[in-house]
Structures are given as C-alpha cells and as structure tokens.
Design a protein around this motif. Sequence first.
Motif, PDB file in Angstrom:
ATOM      1  N   PRO A   1      -2.165  17.846  -0.995  1.00  0.00           N
ATOM      2  CA  PRO A   1      -3.544  17.337  -0.898  1.00  0.00           C
ATOM      3  C   PRO A   1      -3.541  15.872  -0.482  1.00  0.00           C
ATOM      4  CG  PRO A   1      -2.894  17.580  -3.192  1.00  0.00           C
ATOM      5  CD  PRO A   1      -1.794  18.157  -2.376  1.00  0.00           C
TER       6      PRO A   1
ATOM      7  N   GLY B   1       0.702  14.853  -7.280  1.00  0.00           N
ATOM      8  CA  GLY B   1       0.831  15.706  -6.098  1.00  0.00           C
ATOM      9  C   GLY B   1       0.107  15.170  -4.888  1.00  0.00           C
ATOM     10  N   LEU B   2      -0.663  14.080  -5.035  1.00  0.00           N
ATOM     11  CA  LEU B   2      -1.419  13.529  -3.903  1.00  0.00           C
ATOM     12  C   LEU B   2      -0.470  12.877  -2.907  1.00  0.00           C
ATOM     13  CD1 LEU B   2      -4.489  13.042  -3.134  1.00  0.00           C
ATOM     14  CD2 LEU B   2      -4.121  10.726  -3.954  1.00  0.00           C
ATOM     15  N   GLN B   3      -0.677  13.154  -1.612  1.00  0.00           N
ATOM     16  CA  GLN B   3       0.150  12.526  -0.588  1.00  0.00           C
ATOM     17  C   GLN B   3      -0.406  11.162  -0.242  1.00  0.00           C
ATOM     18  OE1 GLN B   3       0.650  14.738   3.125  1.00  0.00           O
ATOM     19  NE2 GLN B   3       1.036  12.800   4.154  1.00  0.00           N
ATOM     20  N   ILE B   4       0.307  10.119  -0.624  1.00  0.00           N
ATOM     21  CA  ILE B   4      -0.161   8.748  -0.366  1.00  0.00           C
ATOM     22  C   ILE B   4       0.277   8.310   1.028  1.00  0.00           C
ATOM     23  CG2 ILE B   4      -0.012   6.350  -1.110  1.00  0.00           C
ATOM     24  CD1 ILE B   4      -1.480   8.035  -3.098  1.00  0.00           C
ATOM     25  N   VAL B   5       1.545   8.567   1.350  1.00  0.00           N
ATOM     26  CA  VAL B   5       2.078   8.077   2.620  1.00  0.00           C
ATOM     27  C   VAL B   5       1.477   8.899   3.758  1.00  0.00           C
ATOM     28  CG1 VAL B   5       4.166   7.781   3.970  1.00  0.00           C
ATOM     29  CG2 VAL B   5       4.216   7.351   1.512  1.00  0.00           C
TER      30      VAL B   5
ATOM     31  N   GLN C   1      -6.275   6.070  -9.099  1.00  0.00           N
ATOM     32  CA  GLN C   1      -6.767   6.912  -8.010  1.00  0.00           C
ATOM     33  C   GLN C   1      -5.733   7.948  -7.576  1.00  0.00           C
ATOM     34  OE1 GLN C   1      -8.839   4.566  -4.769  1.00  0.00           O
ATOM     35  NE2 GLN C   1      -8.277   2.917  -6.138  1.00  0.00           N
ATOM     36  N   ILE C   2      -4.458   7.753  -7.986  1.00  0.00           N
ATOM     37  CA  ILE C   2      -3.408   8.696  -7.578  1.00  0.00           C
ATOM     38  C   ILE C   2      -3.393   9.857  -8.554  1.00  0.00           C
ATOM     39  CG2 ILE C   2      -0.947   9.005  -7.182  1.00  0.00           C
ATOM     40  CD1 ILE C   2      -0.734   6.070  -6.574  1.00  0.00           C
TER      41      ILE C   2
ATOM     42  N   THR D   1       0.835  -1.211   0.000  1.00  0.00           N
ATOM     43  CA  THR D   1       0.000   0.000   0.000  1.00  0.00           C
ATOM     44  C   THR D   1       0.864   1.253   0.000  1.00  0.00           C
ATOM     45  OG1 THR D   1      -1.684  -1.188   1.242  1.00  0.00           O
ATOM     46  CG2 THR D   1      -1.847   1.186   1.234  1.00  0.00           C
TER      47      THR D   1
ATOM     48  N   TYR E   1      -7.143   3.804   1.917  1.00  0.00           N
ATOM     49  CA  TYR E   1      -6.027   2.878   2.143  1.00  0.00           C
ATOM     50  C   TYR E   1      -6.439   1.409   2.128  1.00  0.00           C
ATOM     51  CZ  TYR E   1      -3.211   6.954   3.050  1.00  0.00           C
ATOM     52  OH  TYR E   1      -2.550   8.140   2.901  1.00  0.00           O
TER      53      TYR E   1
ATOM     54  N   ILE F   1      -1.126  -0.542  -6.507  1.00  0.00           N
ATOM     55  CA  ILE F   1      -2.312  -0.787  -5.665  1.00  0.00           C
ATOM     56  C   ILE F   1      -3.427   0.194  -6.033  1.00  0.00           C
ATOM     57  CG2 ILE F   1      -3.169  -0.750  -3.296  1.00  0.00           C
ATOM     58  CD1 ILE F   1      -1.320  -3.013  -3.455  1.00  0.00           C
ATOM     59  N   PHE F   2      -3.065   1.470  -6.168  1.00  0.00           N
ATOM     60  CA  PHE F   2      -4.096   2.487  -6.349  1.00  0.00           C
ATOM     61  C   PHE F   2      -4.314   2.868  -7.810  1.00  0.00           C
ATOM     62  CE2 PHE F   2      -4.792   2.863  -2.003  1.00  0.00           C
ATOM     63  CZ  PHE F   2      -3.587   2.914  -1.339  1.00  0.00           C
TER      64      PHE F   2
END
Lengths: 284, 275
Positions: free
Chosen positions: B38, A196-200, A192-193, A181, B46, A188-189
Amino acid sequence: MQAIRTRSLGFVGRRGITTASEGVLKPRARTPPPPNEWEELMHSRSKQHEIVSYFSQLGSTQTRDNSFQPHHPLHRPPGPHEATISALMAAGAHLGHSHKLLRPAFMPYAYGTRSGVTIINLEETVPLLRRAANVLRAVARNGGSVVFLGTHESLRPAVIKAAQRIGHNAFHVASRWKPGTLTNSEQIFGSQITPGLQIVPDLVVLLNPADNLVAIRECAVKHVPTIGIIDSNIDPRLVTYPIPANDDSVRTAELISGLLSLAGKEGATAYLEQKEQSQQQGAA
Amino acid sequence: MQASCRAALQRRLYSTQNAFVPSASVGRGRFPRLAEQPKPTSPSFYTGQASYYDHIITLETARTLAQRALQSVHILPLSNELKEKLPNSFGGSFKKQEDFAEMLETNVRTGQYKRAAKLLSELNQLRTIAQVANHAEVYDRLSQVLKVYQKDNAMDLIAQVRNGSTVAGEPTKKKKSAFDEYGRSYACGKRKESAARVWVIPAQQNSSPSSETSSEVQTSSILVNNLPLATYFPVPADREKVTRPLKLVGVLGAYNVFALARGGGTSGQAEAVAH
C-alpha cells in the motif's frame, strides 16, 4: 461598420465567443431598471459582454481559444507524442547557461554557443524526453509511485497539477524537501507510517535538480530512479534519466512536467483498468 | 568450537535476502511480481506536513473556482466604490493558530498559519461578494469550505455582533490616550537606555484682570525632572527634540508638559520625552 476587437475592450467571457451559426442577436424584451447597485453593475457588464461577443464573430478568426495564452503550458500541455523541437523552442528549452559555465560532461547535449550562452541541442532532448515519458508510463502501468519535486515557488502549480493529473499513486513536493524523507522516514513522518506502507517511491521527477542535491543523494542511497531537467552547467549523470533543457524557464518546466504527467496518466489508467478486470475475474 | 562453527554456518553470509534473477532469463509474464504494497494516500505525503498542504490546496482551489464563477456573472472585478459598501464579513470568526494546529494534528509555524489565514480572509470576502451578487451556489460552496475553519463559537460571536452587544472589530485592549479626571494625559517613551514618563495637561488661559493687553501668544511650561526645559537640556538641539511633536501638531503653547526622565544620557532622555 468597424468590427470591435475583443482585446481592446478587455471583456472576454469565460463562456467564449458565440459562433456564426448562433450569431444573430435576438431583440431583448425591455425590462425595468434593476434597483440594486450590485445588480446594476452586473447588468451593464453583461450587456457589454453580449455586444462584444456578438461582434467578435465579425473580426479576426484568431480568437482567445485558438491563440496562445500564458496558462496553456500548465493546463493544456502537449502529449508525449507531441514533443517537438518547435514546442520546446517556443518554451525556451534550448537556452542554457553561460558558455563559461558549461559542464564538460554536458557537452554531448550542447549544440553550440550564441550570445555567450550555451544552446542545448533539442534533437538530443526530444528522444530523451520521450524515453523519460516511457519510463514514467511503465512505472505507473505497474502500480508504482511517482514523486514530482519542484521546490521553487514558481514551479508549485506545475508540480501539484502533474500529481493531480496522474491521480493514482502520484505525489508532489512543492515546498522544501525535508532531508531524511527517505533515509530517516520514521522521524519525519512518525505516526503517519502504518505497518507495511511503502515510503520509498518508485520514481522521482525533479524539475530543479540543481537545488535538490540532498533529495538526489537520498534517492541514490535508496535505489530510486530519477528523472531530471538538466541544464548546461549540471552533470547529466546526476540523475538516471536526464532531460537536457533550460531549468530556469517556468514554461519549459510546465511543458515537461505536463508531458510526463500525461504519460503517467495513461499508465495509471491502464493499471486501474487491469486491476478492476482482475478483481471482477476474481469475483466471478 | 563445533558449536561456534555451526552457528557461523547458520548465519547468513551473503548480503541480499532474495536471490538475484536476471530479467533476461525470466520469460514474459512469469516475472515474480512484487507483492503490492500500500502507498500513502495523500498527494502531499512527501512534504512531511500532508494535512497542512492538503488544506492549503483545498483553499486555493476553492478561491480559484469562486473567482472564476463570480467573473462569469460579471460581479468581479469590483469597483473601488462598491468595495467599501460590502457588508460585514465577520472575519474574526476563524480559528486562531493553536486551534488550527490542533485541527491539523501537526505543528503549524506562524508563517504557515498566516498563509492559511490570508486565504481564509480572501475566501470570506468572496463569499460576501457572492452574497450581494445573489449567487447561491458559490455562497453555499464557500460556506461549506469555510465552516471547517471557523471557531466553535463562531455563530454565537456573529449573533452577538448582529445584536449589537459586541462591536465588531473592537480591540480587546483599549489604549489609554484619553484625559483622566484631572485633565491629564499620561504616556511613556523610551530611547536607548532612557525612559520617560510624561504627563500632558491642557494649559489654562491667563484671564487675570491686571494684564490689560491680553497676549495673543499662549504660553505653557515644560518641566523635566522638576526643572525647566532650558535648565535641564542645555543643548538647544535636545530642547528642539522635545518640542518638535507639539510644533508639528501646532499646539506648542496649548499644553503643559511634566516629564520624569531616567536612565541614559541627555539626548537619549530628550528623545524619550519626545516619544
């Protein structure tokens, strides 16, 4: 006349019990019997409910509202300033695993042994719990994201409710944590990413860290601080902010997640207020 | 040589891009705040299947609220007699797995779809209960929630059932268990490596004038691969297996049985015929 106890009849309305001040039952106007059998059922039950709620004022002062109900740990958790040893003990947070399975690194948090079971020292738990609450509040106050992770089916309501309570930048994983993840997020995503999106996330709260070693490892790789409920058979150094407590008890997990989410809610509210103020100042 | 040295010097030799500033050396309020990135919008992000879990949570919340509202008007819990008297709730009007997955834009496993389908049927039943209890608010809210999950032609299907042109709950594939024009009933049975094709015909009573004493016990014949039962199955146990279904129902002499069995061994074929 013997007062009718609420519990024996089993009808306790959601609207609660009428207080003494609004007590006296006014005489009802005689209505003709309803034709529909559905309406009959509802009518007879509501009549019984009225009788019960009227006479409930006369009995014990212990009512449904002021006594413990099984849904209270989930829906009415104690706040961070109400984290007491007695509240934790009532939830069974002091019961560890078998004394033969005691992890040596856990020994500073163990009180002793009773009936072959390690008893967790709640005098250590309370300050660590408040510390974890402070961490969560600070993360939320600074606009950080929190993930509540509880992969057992019994922990699902607690985890979802905790994320909902914070509201802003709070997430939950109530089913399986997909390996990768954080480390393999593109796969995984996928779509959906957005750029600039913060995943962590900025903080991860684990209600059953023993079953989520993969998630803990990913958090370590990505430098994400973790809060976790650590039982007597687990090394407290697994997570950044351990909370030594019983990980098998659903009530304990609900108490801890509820308490932490209330702290997080305080932080998130403060952050949103500050953001609004700065926007208004910027506009002005 | 000089060019390669210059290239090496230009290359970054340290591991971090931003210089490390210890927090103690920075005054309060002057700590360089990280640009606010963002964050994901869905709380289920998740899990990896955000849309699916968001829908499940919506349905579960709707169910809880509807149950609470109906309990407060005392219609829930329903008594058993009244449960049977509930009107038709048109449960077949919801999307199937493929359309559901298309709507969610993710891969939906069968177990996941079944969970959603179960929730939808519960909500549908609650809506019917709200209808009979005349609780307009719950009925409207549930209709709103359920509308998203209904088939595109749901209203047409419901109209058809109401008109009587389609019988609600009728299975699309009809099981051929009826007798055909010659009075035969046909079925197949399998056991281990054996397969049997069995025809069952009601036996006609012997009404010949020669027999003066009419036997009360009706007899019929059982033929397997054109041989009588006793000849084809020498072992009595196998014969018992074949006749057991008829004995259980109590129609041992009422039907003539003609079977064609193939494959496997004797006991397998016997069980196949019985099946």
